[in-house]
Every structure is written in C-alpha cells, then in structure tokens.
Design a protein around this motif. Structure first.
Motif, PDB file in Angstrom:
ATOM      1  N   PHE A  36       0.827  -1.207   0.000  1.00 15.88           N
ATOM      2  CA  PHE A  36       0.000   0.000   0.000  1.00 15.88           C
ATOM      3  C   PHE A  36       0.862   1.258   0.000  1.00 15.88           C
ATOM      4  CE2 PHE A  36      -1.962   3.355   2.659  1.00 15.88           C
ATOM      5  CZ  PHE A  36      -2.995   3.721   1.798  1.00 15.88           C
ATOM      6  N   LEU A  37       1.901   1.302   0.816  1.00 13.36           N
ATOM      7  CA  LEU A  37       2.781   2.467   0.869  1.00 13.36           C
ATOM      8  C   LEU A  37       3.494   2.677  -0.465  1.00 13.36           C
ATOM      9  CD1 LEU A  37       4.318   2.013   4.444  1.00 13.36           C
ATOM     10  CD2 LEU A  37       2.463   3.548   3.748  1.00 13.36           C
ATOM     11  N   LYS A  38       3.858   1.584  -1.108  1.00 19.29           N
ATOM     12  CA  LYS A  38       4.484   1.675  -2.431  1.00 19.29           C
ATOM     13  C   LYS A  38       3.485   2.212  -3.451  1.00 19.29           C
ATOM     14  CE  LYS A  38       7.368  -1.010  -5.628  1.00 19.29           C
ATOM     15  NZ  LYS A  38       6.768  -0.489  -6.860  1.00 19.29           N
ATOM     16  N   PHE A  39       2.223   1.791  -3.318  1.00 17.80           N
ATOM     17  CA  PHE A  39       1.165   2.238  -4.224  1.00 17.80           C
ATOM     18  C   PHE A  39       0.941   3.748  -4.130  1.00 17.80           C
ATOM     19  CE2 PHE A  39      -3.411   3.306  -4.478  1.00 17.80           C
ATOM     20  CZ  PHE A  39      -3.627   3.078  -5.829  1.00 17.80           C
ATOM     21  N   ILE A  40       0.845   4.279  -2.902  1.00 17.29           N
ATOM     22  CA  ILE A  40       0.579   5.721  -2.768  1.00 17.29           C
ATOM     23  C   ILE A  40       1.798   6.556  -3.151  1.00 17.29           C
ATOM     24  CG2 ILE A  40      -1.228   5.398  -1.051  1.00 17.29           C
ATOM     25  CD1 ILE A  40       0.740   6.217   1.111  1.00 17.29           C
ATOM     26  N   GLY A  99       1.670   9.436  -6.123  1.00 18.17           N
ATOM     27  CA  GLY A  99       2.603  10.550  -6.059  1.00 18.17           C
ATOM     28  C   GLY A  99       2.614  11.274  -4.728  1.00 18.17           C
ATOM     29  N   PHE A 100       2.300  10.563  -3.632  1.00 16.49           N
ATOM     30  CA  PHE A 100       2.306  11.201  -2.318  1.00 16.49           C
ATOM     31  C   PHE A 100       3.721  11.616  -1.936  1.00 16.49           C
ATOM     32  CE2 PHE A 100      -1.777   9.613  -0.057  1.00 16.49           C
ATOM     33  CZ  PHE A 100      -2.515   9.854  -1.209  1.00 16.49           C
ATOM     34  N   SER A 101       3.826  12.688  -1.161  1.00 12.54           N
ATOM     35  CA  SER A 101       5.129  13.161  -0.686  1.00 12.54           C
ATOM     36  C   SER A 101       5.661  12.211   0.378  1.00 12.54           C
ATOM     37  CB  SER A 101       5.015  14.567  -0.098  1.00 12.54           C
ATOM     38  OG  SER A 101       4.261  14.545   1.104  1.00 12.54           O
ATOM     39  N   ALA A 113      -8.284   4.806   3.414  1.00 14.92           N
ATOM     40  CA  ALA A 113      -7.510   4.695   2.173  1.00 14.92           C
ATOM     41  C   ALA A 113      -6.916   3.297   2.046  1.00 14.92           C
ATOM     42  CB  ALA A 113      -6.413   5.746   2.155  1.00 14.92           C
ATOM     43  N   PHE A 114      -6.411   2.763   3.146  1.00 11.11           N
ATOM     44  CA  PHE A 114      -5.797   1.431   3.143  1.00 11.11           C
ATOM     45  C   PHE A 114      -6.822   0.359   2.785  1.00 11.11           C
ATOM     46  CE2 PHE A 114      -4.348  -2.293   5.837  1.00 11.11           C
ATOM     47  CZ  PHE A 114      -3.367  -2.709   4.947  1.00 11.11           C
ATOM     48  N   TYR A 115      -7.995   0.417   3.417  1.00 10.96           N
ATOM     49  CA  TYR A 115      -9.001  -0.618   3.150  1.00 10.96           C
ATOM     50  C   TYR A 115      -9.680  -0.428   1.792  1.00 10.96           C
ATOM     51  CZ  TYR A 115      -8.494  -3.324   7.314  1.00 10.96           C
ATOM     52  OH  TYR A 115      -7.977  -4.169   8.263  1.00 10.96           O
ATOM     53  N   ILE A 142      12.466  25.306 -10.808  1.00  8.33           N
ATOM     54  CA  ILE A 142      12.585  24.101  -9.992  1.00  8.33           C
ATOM     55  C   ILE A 142      11.624  23.064 -10.565  1.00  8.33           C
ATOM     56  CG2 ILE A 142      12.222  23.073  -7.718  1.00  8.33           C
ATOM     57  CD1 ILE A 142      12.723  25.830  -6.511  1.00  8.33           C
ATOM     58  N   LYS A 143      12.127  21.867 -10.787  1.00  3.92           N
ATOM     59  CA  LYS A 143      11.271  20.766 -11.212  1.00  3.92           C
ATOM     60  C   LYS A 143      10.872  19.940  -9.993  1.00  3.92           C
ATOM     61  CE  LYS A 143      13.401  19.849 -15.751  1.00  3.92           C
ATOM     62  NZ  LYS A 143      14.086  18.801 -16.557  1.00  3.92           N
ATOM     63  N   TYR A 144       9.612  19.553  -9.925  1.00  3.44           N
ATOM     64  CA  TYR A 144       9.210  18.618  -8.885  1.00  3.44           C
ATOM     65  C   TYR A 144       7.991  17.845  -9.350  1.00  3.44           C
ATOM     66  CZ  TYR A 144       5.151  21.300  -7.199  1.00  3.44           C
ATOM     67  OH  TYR A 144       3.949  21.930  -7.090  1.00  3.44           O
ATOM     68  N   VAL A 145       7.828  16.657  -8.792  1.00  2.81           N
ATOM     69  CA  VAL A 145       6.729  15.771  -9.183  1.00  2.81           C
ATOM     70  C   VAL A 145       5.710  15.717  -8.061  1.00  2.81           C
ATOM     71  CG1 VAL A 145       6.068  13.429  -9.810  1.00  2.81           C
ATOM     72  CG2 VAL A 145       8.231  14.389 -10.651  1.00  2.81           C
ATOM     73  N   LYS A 146       4.445  15.937  -8.405  1.00  4.96           N
ATOM     74  CA  LYS A 146       3.365  15.839  -7.443  1.00  4.96           C
ATOM     75  C   LYS A 146       2.173  15.195  -8.133  1.00  4.96           C
ATOM     76  CE  LYS A 146       0.838  18.528  -3.995  1.00  4.96           C
ATOM     77  NZ  LYS A 146       0.684  19.865  -3.361  1.00  4.96           N
ATOM     78  N   ASN A 147       1.603  14.195  -7.476  1.00  3.73           N
ATOM     79  CA  ASN A 147       0.485  13.445  -8.059  1.00  3.73           C
ATOM     80  C   ASN A 147       0.828  12.900  -9.438  1.00  3.73           C
ATOM     81  OD1 ASN A 147      -1.098  14.024  -5.787  1.00  3.73           O
ATOM     82  ND2 ASN A 147      -1.793  15.961  -6.683  1.00  3.73           N
ATOM     83  N   ASN A 148       2.079  12.396  -9.542  1.00  9.08           N
ATOM     84  CA  ASN A 148       2.580  11.790 -10.785  1.00  9.08           C
ATOM     85  C   ASN A 148       2.625  12.768 -11.955  1.00  9.08           C
ATOM     86  OD1 ASN A 148       3.072   9.170  -9.777  1.00  9.08           O
ATOM     87  ND2 ASN A 148       0.896   8.686  -9.909  1.00  9.08           N
ATOM     88  N   ARG A 149       2.665  14.062 -11.659  1.00 12.10           N
ATOM     89  CA  ARG A 149       2.754  15.067 -12.708  1.00 12.10           C
ATOM     90  C   ARG A 149       3.977  15.939 -12.476  1.00 12.10           C
ATOM     91  NH1 ARG A 149      -2.736  18.283 -13.080  1.00 12.10           N
ATOM     92  NH2 ARG A 149      -1.462  19.396 -14.621  1.00 12.10           N
TER      93      ARG A 149
END
Length: 283
Positions: free
Chosen positions: A8-12, A17-19, A75-77, A161-168
C-alpha cells in the motif's frame, strides 16, 4: 500481513505521487493500527475493531490526529477492497470525525530576516540561507526542497525548480536573485560542504538536521517560540491568502482547494475552503 502495508505504501508513492512526509504519516497511522490488532490479520478486521481502535487512540491523540488515522485506514481498506483482498470495508459504517480548524504557526517577516542573519557567511551557513530562501519563494515543503536535483536546475539554466506531485511534473519559476545564488552555491560553495558527486542540491541535509539548525538559528535570533522549517511555507501562504484565495491556489501549487491543512487568515470562510488541501506537516 505486513506485506500488504508495504504494498500500500508503495502504491501511494508510485501511483498516487504522495510526498515522503505524507507516506510517513500513513505508515505511522497504519503501524499503530497493526500494533492494536495484536496479530489479527487485516482481512479479518471488522467494523468493531476499527471503532475500538479509534476509541483507544482518543486517550492519547488529538481530534485532528484521530481524523488523520481514520483517513489512513479508509484509504488502506479501499486499496485492499479494490485489489479483492477484502470483501467489505470495515470503515464504511464509521461516523465521520470532523477535524478541528487550528491556526498554523507563522513567522513575522522581520523574524525571518533575523533567522537568516544568524546563518553566517561560511559555506554551510550560505547553504542553509539558500534552503530558507527556497522555502520562502517556492511554497514547497522542506522535504520537497531537499529533493531538488542539480541536473534539473541546470537543465532550466537555474530559472526553474522541477518537482513531481500526483505523478505530474511541475515547474516553479525562480527569481533572478535567487537563481544567481543557487548558481554560485553549485559552482563555488557546494563542494566545500559535500564530499560526494550526489545529484541532490543539498546532499547530506535531512529534515531532522536542518530542523535542528533552524531551531538554533531562531533561538540565537531571540525568537522564543518553538519554530520549524515549514513555518516559512505557512508564512508565505498567509501573505498570499491575505491577498486572495486564487493567489494561494496558484502560488502554493494547488490543483483544488480541498486537502489536509489550513493557513491562517482573518476570513473564516477562506479557512473552511482551504482546510483539507495544504499539508502543514514536516515539523
């Protein structure tokens, strides 16, 4: 059982794209739940188990922390349900817990200047000044600032500055003065404080060690309250929010005004609208 938590942690992280700070919060919440279960498998959990967990946590945690733990469990369930691992959601029948609107801590601009003045002019001090100025100008969390890579900065000629958030992929404009300071640090001072060829701009700096130094700078500056790096983000948001909600949405890089935080303002309607969007964590 722990494998499901790791998945689950890998998924989010990979899919949502969670921080890093958000992932750490979810991990802590779900590990608290795992300890509470005392060996009971996640797939055997029922509504009563979740309700008992929440009631137990109320003895130790605030209402906002309880709300966050409930969000983590849901979220987990939901993830387990969509994967077909559980047949029903044990969180479905729970009465929603409304988070308490708390005013986040901010700094006065004069206090920020005093903190910067305490950093000194040695290479490590110049590095810390740069971290502080990036927090003030970018609207990013400390964890996101520490993930900035030299190769990304150079590829934009020190302008973004480049950064990724929510896979964007997102870009944040950097002012000319700060751009020159970053360039000078990379070309002149960075090698004096870094012993490797690592691509991270602030290699070796962590949330913990920078937070400790930031606190000491504040003490030397005569600031009595307990301070932490993301108070700078709160301070920037307050500045924009006092102007307009649209400024906060644009400058703090928000796609919508719903999420997990709130920035201080005299207008309570604005507080309610902003509440659940901006993560204040990373103390």
């Amino acid at each position: 059982m722990r494998e499901l938590l790791i998945e689950f942690l890998k998924f989010i992280k990979d899919k949502k794209g969670f921080s890093e700070s958000s992932i750490e919060a979810y991990r802590k919440d779900l590990e608290d739940f795992t300890v509470f279960l005392m060996g009971k498998d996640y797939v055997e959990v029922e509504d009563l188990d979740v309700m008992s967990f929440i009631e137990t946590m109320k003895k130790e945690y605030s209402e906002n922390s309880i709300y966050r733990k409930l969000v983590s469990l849901r979220a987990f369930y939901k993830y387990l349900y969509k994967k077909g691992i559980v047949e029903k959601l044990p969180t479905e029948g729970l009465k929603p817990v409304k988070p308490t609107v708390q005013m986040p801590e901010t700094l006065e601009w004069e206090e920020v200047e005093r903190i910067i003045n305490q950093c000194g002019n040695q290479p490590k001090g110049e590095r810390d000044k740069l971290v502080i100025e990036l927090l003030l100008q970018s609207g990013l969390l400390i964890s996101e600032v520490l993930e900035i890579k030299i190769s990304d900065i150079i590829s934009t000629e020190y302008k973004k500055i480049k950064y990724v958030k929510n896979n964007r992929l997102h870009f944040i404009e950097i002012g000319n003065e700060l751009s020159e300071k970053i360039k000078s640090f990379v070309n002149e001072d960075r090698e004096k404080v870094v012993n490797s060829e690592d691509d991270f701009l602030f290699q070796g700096v962590t949330r913990q060690n920078f937070g400790a130094r930031f606190k000491k700078y504040g003490q030397k500056a005569g600031i009595s309250q307990n301070i932490y790096p993301n108070m700078l983000r709160n301070t920037l948001a307050k500045k924009y929010l006092d102007s307009s909600i649209d400024d906060v949405k644009d400058k703090m890089h928000l796609e919508k005004l719903e999420g997990t935080g709130v920035y201080i303002t005299r207008n309570l309607d604005k507080i309610r609208e902003l509440y659940m969007e901006i993560a204040i964590g990373d103390k």
